[in-house]
Scaffold this motif. Sequence first.
Motif, PDB file in Angstrom:
ATOM      1  N   MET A   1      15.474   8.010   3.534  1.00 31.46           N
ATOM      2  CA  MET A   1      14.304   8.160   4.361  1.00 31.46           C
ATOM      3  C   MET A   1      13.951   6.478   5.278  1.00 31.46           C
ATOM      4  SD  MET A   1      12.116  11.235   3.204  1.00 31.46           S
ATOM      5  CE  MET A   1      11.054  11.295   4.829  1.00 31.46           C
ATOM      6  N   GLU A   2      14.371   5.396   4.450  1.00 28.19           N
ATOM      7  CA  GLU A   2      13.912   4.205   5.246  1.00 28.19           C
ATOM      8  C   GLU A   2      12.730   3.969   5.868  1.00 28.19           C
ATOM      9  OE1 GLU A   2      15.621   3.534   9.079  1.00 28.19           O
ATOM     10  OE2 GLU A   2      17.723   3.778   8.175  1.00 28.19           O
ATOM     11  N   VAL A   3      11.438   4.345   4.403  1.00 26.18           N
ATOM     12  CA  VAL A   3      10.255   4.188   3.832  1.00 26.18           C
ATOM     13  C   VAL A   3      10.917   2.274   3.534  1.00 26.18           C
ATOM     14  CG1 VAL A   3       8.815   4.335   2.694  1.00 26.18           C
ATOM     15  CG2 VAL A   3       9.795   6.810   3.281  1.00 26.18           C
ATOM     16  N   PRO A   4      10.049   1.976   4.447  1.00 22.57           N
ATOM     17  CA  PRO A   4       9.897   0.357   3.891  1.00 22.57           C
ATOM     18  C   PRO A   4       9.421  -0.043   2.991  1.00 22.57           C
ATOM     19  CG  PRO A   4       7.904   0.652   5.516  1.00 22.57           C
ATOM     20  CD  PRO A   4       8.328   1.892   4.882  1.00 22.57           C
ATOM     21  N   LEU A   5      10.063   0.131   1.728  1.00 23.06           N
ATOM     22  CA  LEU A   5       9.568  -0.587   0.518  1.00 23.06           C
ATOM     23  C   LEU A   5      10.180  -0.252  -0.859  1.00 23.06           C
ATOM     24  CD1 LEU A   5       9.450   2.310  -1.633  1.00 23.06           C
ATOM     25  CD2 LEU A   5       7.047   3.179  -0.380  1.00 23.06           C
ATOM     26  N   SER A   6      10.310  -1.641  -1.919  1.00 23.47           N
ATOM     27  CA  SER A   6      11.657  -1.688  -2.787  1.00 23.47           C
ATOM     28  C   SER A   6      11.822  -0.987  -3.940  1.00 23.47           C
ATOM     29  CB  SER A   6      11.499  -2.658  -3.030  1.00 23.47           C
ATOM     30  OG  SER A   6      12.620  -3.157  -4.746  1.00 23.47           O
ATOM     31  N   PRO A   7      13.247   0.091  -3.951  1.00 23.80           N
ATOM     32  CA  PRO A   7      12.898   1.449  -4.665  1.00 23.80           C
ATOM     33  C   PRO A   7      12.588   0.807  -6.060  1.00 23.80           C
ATOM     34  CG  PRO A   7      15.173   0.827  -3.454  1.00 23.80           C
ATOM     35  CD  PRO A   7      14.728  -0.522  -2.961  1.00 23.80           C
ATOM     36  N   SER A   8      13.227  -1.003  -6.442  1.00 20.06           N
ATOM     37  CA  SER A   8      12.697  -1.064  -7.679  1.00 20.06           C
ATOM     38  C   SER A   8      11.013  -0.466  -8.283  1.00 20.06           C
ATOM     39  CB  SER A   8      12.836  -2.230  -8.079  1.00 20.06           C
ATOM     40  OG  SER A   8      12.572  -3.464  -6.881  1.00 20.06           O
ATOM     41  N   ILE A   9      10.430  -1.001  -6.811  1.00 21.84           N
ATOM     42  CA  ILE A   9       8.914  -0.638  -7.251  1.00 21.84           C
ATOM     43  C   ILE A   9       8.272   0.787  -7.125  1.00 21.84           C
ATOM     44  CG2 ILE A   9       7.065  -0.392  -5.430  1.00 21.84           C
ATOM     45  CD1 ILE A   9       6.998  -3.586  -6.365  1.00 21.84           C
TER      46      ILE A   9
ATOM     47  N   VAL B   1       0.736  -1.789   0.151  1.00 22.60           N
ATOM     48  CA  VAL B   1       0.092   0.391   0.280  1.00 22.60           C
ATOM     49  C   VAL B   1       1.332   0.853  -0.263  1.00 22.60           C
ATOM     50  CG1 VAL B   1      -1.535   1.110   1.368  1.00 22.60           C
ATOM     51  CG2 VAL B   1      -1.821  -1.053   0.918  1.00 22.60           C
ATOM     52  N   VAL B   2       1.705   1.073   0.178  1.00 23.05           N
ATOM     53  CA  VAL B   2       3.026   2.460   0.920  1.00 23.05           C
ATOM     54  C   VAL B   2       3.914   2.328  -0.624  1.00 23.05           C
ATOM     55  CG1 VAL B   2       5.096   3.179   2.200  1.00 23.05           C
ATOM     56  CG2 VAL B   2       3.298   1.652   3.391  1.00 23.05           C
ATOM     57  N   GLY B   3       3.852   1.527  -0.802  1.00 21.01           N
ATOM     58  CA  GLY B   3       4.277   1.720  -2.542  1.00 21.01           C
ATOM     59  C   GLY B   3       3.565   2.080  -3.114  1.00 21.01           C
ATOM     60  N   MET B   4       2.135   1.789  -3.334  1.00 28.89           N
ATOM     61  CA  MET B   4       0.765   2.341  -4.170  1.00 28.89           C
ATOM     62  C   MET B   4       1.376   3.603  -4.153  1.00 28.89           C
ATOM     63  SD  MET B   4      -2.024  -0.972  -3.591  1.00 28.89           S
ATOM     64  CE  MET B   4      -2.460   0.190  -4.388  1.00 28.89           C
TER      65      MET B   4
END
Length: 475
Positions: free
Chosen positions: A240-248, A192-195
Amino acid sequence: MIPVVPPARPNKAARNVLRKLVQGEAPPTAPMNIVDRLAGSPYANFTIQVGKAEESARKTIDFALRLAETMFRYGAGALEVETSIIAVTAAMGLRNIEVDITNQSVIINYAPRDAVPITLLRVVRSWTNNYAGLVEIHELVTDVASGGVSRDEAHRRLDVIIKKPKPFPRWMVSMAEAVFAAAVVGVIGGTVVGMIVAFMTILLAGQVARVLGKWRVPDFFVTAISSFIVTMVAVLCFMMEVPLSPSIVVAGGILLMLPSGRLVSAVQDAINGFPVTAAGRFLSAFLTFGAIVAGIAVGLVSSAVFGADRLNVAETISGTLPLFWVLALVGLATVAICIAEQTSVKLVLPTTAVAVIGYVVYYYGMEFGLGGRFAPAVAAVVIGMLARVIALRLGAPQLVVAVPSIIFLLVGLSIFRAMFVMTLTPEDSVTGAVGIFNALVVILAVAAGVVLGDNAARPFTRSSGQKDRRRNRRR
């Protein structure tokens, strides 16, 4: 006495049958009539309007060229443009014409016997997304081919189509593009964070691209700057250590920039016999890929200068959501891309249904072990068949339904990853080259599947052609 038997009378019917079997009905070197190109198209049963066609040939050709230019601007393929020109000119009494379509130019030559030939050229210099306009042009060509519209009335209706505003306002298109990116991020395995990050990134990149467009910046640099912005957002999220993959983040941001539809259209043009147009579209598509890779490379180098770690933005992503939620996201993404492409309102839900059915075929094809090359081809065949049947029932060209329905196959994302690996990681250049080959095979399979499905669905759309034929006879 020996009975006298009368000589056998030659059987004329038998001789004719034997001659046809041995010789054929036409000389082997006879040229193909250009009107025969309408066979299998929605305009096969045209009605010739009675009038002095020779005296008004220039006006008819001018109208046909303007019609072709508008269709190209709105995103039509070369085959649709050619069949529309032939149908319109034949219905208006001009049968001895030749049409030449090369990438962004249309040439019409009319050479009547014992008269001065006419050759006119029109170059298309701008493009816009307007599938709703394509639907109305399809209806106009159908009416002209059926004999119900005169040339003056056709001119007036084409003016109305060109000046008519698009069905969706600009702010809605911007929101739809962002929703599409967010939905597809969910389909390929994002959280959801990546979206949410993809949604905000597309909104930002879209506004920057519109400003650059007003400044008349070439599309290559607009795409590069937009991909640079997407990469910097991925770098900031990583720092910022956001919990998501950079590739996403990168995949969600560049999905709308990828020329997936252009690649498929290029292969379709090549299959349908327009190699020059296909080559031009291939070159344009690979320039767009180059701009995307350049923008991401500049972003990664800039981040490394300021001390950030090198990010892997080309890693493979696999979805983890249940099929029900994936289908819901595919439907949402299809609705969003229909709005972004300015599809007619009456075609949004049918196109969404075709996309969902195609994804189900693709999903179970992968489950049954068809592989990453054959499963997309099978799904594309189903999409091509359904798109032709539904589009013709609703009075629209097939590509208006087919192109948005195949976006979920993400044929452009695999080419981007391969180009990125081959360009920015020299030690894996062989892997990148193999990836590009595999991606091109999938693109060829998808495009060929759509064309095959379109041709396979012709028997199911023959009833509408018979109705047109009966209506033409009554005239």
